[in-house]
Design a protein around this motif. Structure first.
Motif, PDB file in Angstrom:
ATOM      1  N   HIS A   8       0.824  -1.215   0.000  1.00  0.00           N
ATOM      2  CA  HIS A   8       0.000   0.000   0.000  1.00  0.00           C
ATOM      3  C   HIS A   8       0.860   1.268   0.000  1.00  0.00           C
ATOM      4  O   HIS A   8       0.343   2.362   0.221  1.00  0.00           O
ATOM      5  CB  HIS A   8      -0.950  -0.019   1.196  1.00  0.00           C
ATOM      6  N   GLY A   9       2.166   1.102  -0.218  1.00  0.00           N
ATOM      7  CA  GLY A   9       3.062   2.252  -0.296  1.00  0.00           C
ATOM      8  C   GLY A   9       3.391   2.877   1.041  1.00  0.00           C
ATOM      9  O   GLY A   9       3.758   4.049   1.108  1.00  0.00           O
ATOM     10  N   LEU A  10       3.272   2.098   2.118  1.00  0.00           N
ATOM     11  CA  LEU A  10       3.486   2.627   3.467  1.00  0.00           C
ATOM     12  C   LEU A  10       4.647   1.931   4.153  1.00  0.00           C
ATOM     13  O   LEU A  10       4.876   0.742   3.939  1.00  0.00           O
ATOM     14  CB  LEU A  10       2.236   2.412   4.325  1.00  0.00           C
ATOM     15  N   ALA A  11       5.325   2.662   5.004  1.00  0.00           N
ATOM     16  CA  ALA A  11       6.261   2.074   5.954  1.00  0.00           C
ATOM     17  C   ALA A  11       5.449   1.753   7.215  1.00  0.00           C
ATOM     18  O   ALA A  11       4.328   2.255   7.391  1.00  0.00           O
ATOM     19  CB  ALA A  11       7.383   3.050   6.286  1.00  0.00           C
ATOM     20  N   GLU A  12       6.004   0.931   8.087  1.00  0.00           N
ATOM     21  CA  GLU A  12       5.287   0.534   9.310  1.00  0.00           C
ATOM     22  C   GLU A  12       4.865   1.748  10.136  1.00  0.00           C
ATOM     23  O   GLU A  12       3.735   1.819  10.636  1.00  0.00           O
ATOM     24  CB  GLU A  12       6.150  -0.406  10.140  1.00  0.00           C
ATOM     25  N   GLY A  13       5.766   2.725  10.288  1.00  0.00           N
ATOM     26  CA  GLY A  13       5.452   3.912  11.075  1.00  0.00           C
ATOM     27  C   GLY A  13       4.335   4.745  10.466  1.00  0.00           C
ATOM     28  O   GLY A  13       3.508   5.316  11.184  1.00  0.00           O
ATOM     29  N   GLU A  14       4.301   4.809   9.157  1.00  0.00           N
ATOM     30  CA  GLU A  14       3.241   5.560   8.488  1.00  0.00           C
ATOM     31  C   GLU A  14       1.891   4.865   8.667  1.00  0.00           C
ATOM     32  O   GLU A  14       0.868   5.512   8.881  1.00  0.00           O
ATOM     33  CB  GLU A  14       3.575   5.725   7.009  1.00  0.00           C
ATOM     34  N   GLN A  85      -8.211   0.076   3.542  1.00  0.00           N
ATOM     35  CA  GLN A  85      -7.780  -1.050   2.704  1.00  0.00           C
ATOM     36  C   GLN A  85      -6.605  -1.789   3.337  1.00  0.00           C
ATOM     37  O   GLN A  85      -6.603  -3.020   3.421  1.00  0.00           O
ATOM     38  CB  GLN A  85      -7.383  -0.566   1.311  1.00  0.00           C
ATOM     39  N   ALA A  86      -5.599  -1.033   3.761  1.00  0.00           N
ATOM     40  CA  ALA A  86      -4.395  -1.647   4.334  1.00  0.00           C
ATOM     41  C   ALA A  86      -4.722  -2.387   5.634  1.00  0.00           C
ATOM     42  O   ALA A  86      -4.216  -3.491   5.865  1.00  0.00           O
ATOM     43  CB  ALA A  86      -3.325  -0.581   4.583  1.00  0.00           C
ATOM     44  N   PHE A  87      -5.563  -1.794   6.470  1.00  0.00           N
ATOM     45  CA  PHE A  87      -5.926  -2.433   7.739  1.00  0.00           C
ATOM     46  C   PHE A  87      -6.707  -3.720   7.489  1.00  0.00           C
ATOM     47  O   PHE A  87      -6.474  -4.738   8.142  1.00  0.00           O
ATOM     48  CB  PHE A  87      -6.727  -1.475   8.626  1.00  0.00           C
ATOM     49  N   THR A  88      -7.639  -3.683   6.546  1.00  0.00           N
ATOM     50  CA  THR A  88      -8.415  -4.880   6.219  1.00  0.00           C
ATOM     51  C   THR A  88      -7.485  -5.995   5.747  1.00  0.00           C
ATOM     52  O   THR A  88      -7.606  -7.145   6.188  1.00  0.00           O
ATOM     53  CB  THR A  88      -9.475  -4.555   5.141  1.00  0.00           C
ATOM     54  N   GLU A  89      -6.545  -5.661   4.881  1.00  0.00           N
ATOM     55  CA  GLU A  89      -5.599  -6.672   4.405  1.00  0.00           C
ATOM     56  C   GLU A  89      -4.698  -7.162   5.540  1.00  0.00           C
ATOM     57  O   GLU A  89      -4.396  -8.346   5.641  1.00  0.00           O
ATOM     58  CB  GLU A  89      -4.757  -6.112   3.262  1.00  0.00           C
ATOM     59  N   HIS A  90      -4.285  -6.259   6.404  1.00  0.00           N
ATOM     60  CA  HIS A  90      -3.447  -6.624   7.549  1.00  0.00           C
ATOM     61  C   HIS A  90      -4.189  -7.621   8.453  1.00  0.00           C
ATOM     62  O   HIS A  90      -3.613  -8.628   8.875  1.00  0.00           O
ATOM     63  CB  HIS A  90      -3.080  -5.354   8.324  1.00  0.00           C
ATOM     64  N   MET A  91      -5.455  -7.364   8.736  1.00  0.00           N
ATOM     65  CA  MET A  91      -6.239  -8.260   9.591  1.00  0.00           C
ATOM     66  C   MET A  91      -6.465  -9.609   8.911  1.00  0.00           C
ATOM     67  O   MET A  91      -6.429 -10.658   9.560  1.00  0.00           O
ATOM     68  CB  MET A  91      -7.581  -7.623   9.970  1.00  0.00           C
TER      69      MET A  91
END
Length: 140
Positions: A8-14, A85-91
């Protein structure tokens, strides 16, 4: 996890910053100092994260209406869509990992992780408290 963030183009901190803003609820905003406290980083590190997220159009910064000297960071529509989107995929990924455990193994893992986390979240004893406790223990 990091693979999901990078997709999703993010680093963990972002991801942490966006997730913290999302959890804040409407209007999805917090002061930079609050974000730093919630994500357990320095204000300097938080500034760098906010700069990148703002550059990418995922958050905005504005003056606080309560304190004109303060700033407020808010999710943009694009930021909210991305973190959802990123949270849903993470879960989904976490569920996939846990699906390999039996219910008994999952319960045991939960118990172990709870005890381990409690150890790190326990209040740190100061030197005077330790000395007092030590003296009281010797007198007994």
């Amino acid at each position: 996890m990091c693979v999901v963030y990078r997709r999703h183009g993010l680093a963990e901190g972002e991801f942490d910053v966006l997730a913290t803003l999302r959890r804040a609820g409407e209007p999805f905003e917090r002061a930079p100092g609050e974000l730093a406290a919630h994500t357990m980083v320095t204000t300097g590190a938080m500034t760098k994260r906010i700069d990148r997220l703002e550059r990418d159009g995922l958050v905005t910064r504005r003056r606080s209406t309560i304190d004109g000297r303060g700033r407020v960071v808010a999710l943009t529509g694009a930021g909210r869509e991305l973190i959802d989107q990123a949270f849903t995929e993470h879960m989904r990924n976490e569920r996939r990992l846990l699906d390999h455990l039996t219910p008994e193994d999952a319960a045991q893992l939960e118990s172990l992780l709870s005890r381990w986390l409690a150890y790190f979240e326990a209040p740190v004893e100061t030197a005077p408290e330790a000395a007092t406790r030590g003296a009281a223990g010797r007198d007994a």
